[in-house]
Design an enzyme around this catalytic site. Structure first.
Site, PDB file in Angstrom:
ATOM      1  N   ASP A 263       8.709  -0.654  -8.712  1.00  0.00           N
ATOM      2  CA  ASP A 263       7.732  -0.240  -9.918  1.00  0.00           C
ATOM      3  C   ASP A 263       7.864   1.501  -9.729  1.00  0.00           C
ATOM      4  O   ASP A 263       5.866   1.745 -10.017  1.00  0.00           O
ATOM      5  CB  ASP A 263       6.177  -1.359  -9.305  1.00  0.00           C
ATOM      6  CG  ASP A 263       5.815  -0.449  -7.784  1.00  0.00           C
ATOM      7  OD1 ASP A 263       6.494   0.234  -7.237  1.00  0.00           O
ATOM      8  OD2 ASP A 263       3.846  -0.364  -8.238  1.00  0.00           O
ATOM      9  N   GLU A 264       8.697   2.118  -8.935  1.00  0.00           N
ATOM     10  CA  GLU A 264       8.519   3.823  -8.777  1.00  0.00           C
ATOM     11  C   GLU A 264       9.824   4.302  -9.257  1.00  0.00           C
ATOM     12  O   GLU A 264      10.839   4.140  -9.073  1.00  0.00           O
ATOM     13  CB  GLU A 264       6.826   4.498  -7.754  1.00  0.00           C
ATOM     14  CG  GLU A 264       7.539   3.973  -6.471  1.00  0.00           C
ATOM     15  CD  GLU A 264       7.084   3.511  -5.517  1.00  0.00           C
ATOM     16  OE1 GLU A 264       6.867   4.957  -4.563  1.00  0.00           O
ATOM     17  OE2 GLU A 264       6.242   3.463  -5.088  1.00  0.00           O
TER      18      GLU A 264
ATOM     19  N   ASP B 109       4.042   5.634 -10.759  1.00  0.00           N
ATOM     20  CA  ASP B 109       3.839   4.426  -9.526  1.00  0.00           C
ATOM     21  C   ASP B 109       2.772   3.190 -10.883  1.00  0.00           C
ATOM     22  O   ASP B 109       2.145   3.569 -10.451  1.00  0.00           O
ATOM     23  CB  ASP B 109       2.870   4.997  -8.171  1.00  0.00           C
ATOM     24  CG  ASP B 109       3.252   3.364  -7.762  1.00  0.00           C
ATOM     25  OD1 ASP B 109       3.973   2.990  -6.797  1.00  0.00           O
ATOM     26  OD2 ASP B 109       2.748   2.858  -7.893  1.00  0.00           O
TER      27      ASP B 109
END
Ligand code: DCP
Ligand code: CA
Ligand code: CA
Length: 360
Positions: free
Chosen positions: A109-110, A11
């Site tokens: 974002d992960e 993350d």
């Protein structure tokens, strides 16, 4: 599903704000607030992300922009620039795909990676996770936090455990102990409503919940959810890491022997990478409908140039031809030396999608 998996969850730290910091170095060290303006004028709208300096003033995602401005009028307030964040997200996913063929993008974002075949045990996995963090820092220029665990449920909690720039490894034997003191809502899948109901029952931590009998949980939450809660409270999760529909791609990136803008060197490299991509496609009997040329500059800036084909193709020459054209176009627009180049194909059809249809 084998119970000896090793799953990594990555993350990015304060993602939108960190992307802005990368693009404008003058922001480093200042409180930065990314805003989604509602379009109703003035400061109407909400905060989308804030860096850690801004968080010291209480400025967090979701609060009104006007409130954030009262908390710290001197912070730097910027409008969202989704195009920038998406392209940086692609760079990050590209790096992860270099480490594992099994990458599941979870959000902008992960992502989860199944690294079972890449590390013999959790000590090796920790070293690999450190390499992933280094590669993202080197190539993307951003920090991230990583969790390593026997499944997705625990890996996701682990990545959040020591933020920013964290690396948390939870070995199979440590899972119960790791989860015990955490809040029930730390489990992805336990929402606010379920959390409140559990709290009313006097259940606050995951450890508390693991002591409830499955019958009690089923009585309270219904069969499917009750069973899931019981399993989750013990850190059991069998869900596989799988590519999200439409996000699957096959790509190869390589570092050039030396930084260069020599077209011949670059095209030779692309032809070699195209061959590698083709072999992978052939193994899986897939057709593709888009080709992308990837370049990483000497300053670690990544650019991608893609083309969607009129009809699906499955031959090596189409990959080579389109990648060559894209590379030539790119170098004509950006005549600067490159450090790394890559080729990627996506938008698949073929055996795999038929299999997916057959499953339902
Ligand atoms: N985001 C948003 N609105 C929210 C939450 C998040 O627009 N309410 C966007 C901005 C974030 C990005 O999604 O940068 C990723 O969300 P995260 O929850 O992962 O939060 P951050 O990456 O910003 O911070 P952290 O370092 O805590 O992961
Ligand atoms: Ca994040
Ligand atoms: Ca996130």
């Amino acid at each position: 599903m084998p119970d000896n998996r090793i799953i990594l969850h990555v993350d990015m730290d304060y993602f939108f704000a960190q992307c802005e910091e990368r693009e404008r170095t003058e922001l480093k060290g200042k409180p930065v607030v990314i805003c989604v303006y509602s379009g109703r004028g003035g400061d109407s709208g909400a905060v989308s992300a804030s860096n850690y300096e801004a968080r010291k003033f209480g400025i967090r995602a979701g609060i009104p922009i006007s409130r954030a401005k009262k908390m710290n009028p001197d912070a730097v307030f910027l409008p969202v620039n989704m195009e920038l964040y998406r392209s940086i997200s692609d760079e990050m996913m590209e790096i992860l795909r270099g480490f594992s063929d099994m990458v599941e993008q979870e959000s902008i974002d992960e992502a989860f990676c199944d690294i079972t075949g890449k590390a013999a045990d959790f000590d090796e996995a920790k070293k690999l996770a450190a390499k992933v963090k280094d590669a993202i820092r080197q190539n993307v220029g951003l920090t991230c936090s990583v969790g390593v665990a026997p499944n997705k449920l625990v890996a996701k909690i682990a990545s959040d455990f020591q933020k920013p720039d964290g690396l948390t490894v939870v070995k199979p034997k440590e899972v119960r102990q790791f989860l015990e003191p955490l809040k029930v809502t730390d489990l992805i899948g336990v929402g606010k409503k379920t959390g409140e109901r559990l709290n009313e029952l006097g259940i606050n931590t995951i450890g508390d919940m693991s002591k409830l009998s499955i019958e009690e949980l089923i009585h309270e939450f219904g069969h499917a959810k009750g069973v899931w809660l019981k399993q989750a409270s013990k850190g059991i999760d069998d869900s596989p890491v799988q590519e999200r529909e439409g996000t699957e791609q096959i790509g190869r990136i390589t570092t050039l022997k030396e930084d260069t803008k020599d077209l011949k060197v670059i095209l030779d490299t692309i032809n070699r990478l195209s061959g590698e991509v083709f072999r992978k496609l052939e193994e899986r009997k897939l057709s593709f409908k888009s080709v992308t040329f990837i370049s990483i500059s000497t300053e670690f800036k990544t650019h991608t140039k893609s083309r969607t084909l009129g009809a699906p193709a499955k031959d090596a020459s189409t990959i080579r031809r389109v990648a060559n054209e894209l590379a030539k176009d790119f170098l004509a627009e950006h005549p600067a030396p490159l450090r790394r180049v890559g080729v990627r194909v996506a938008n698949f059809s073929g055996e795999k999608s038929q299999m997916t249809l057959g499953e339902f």
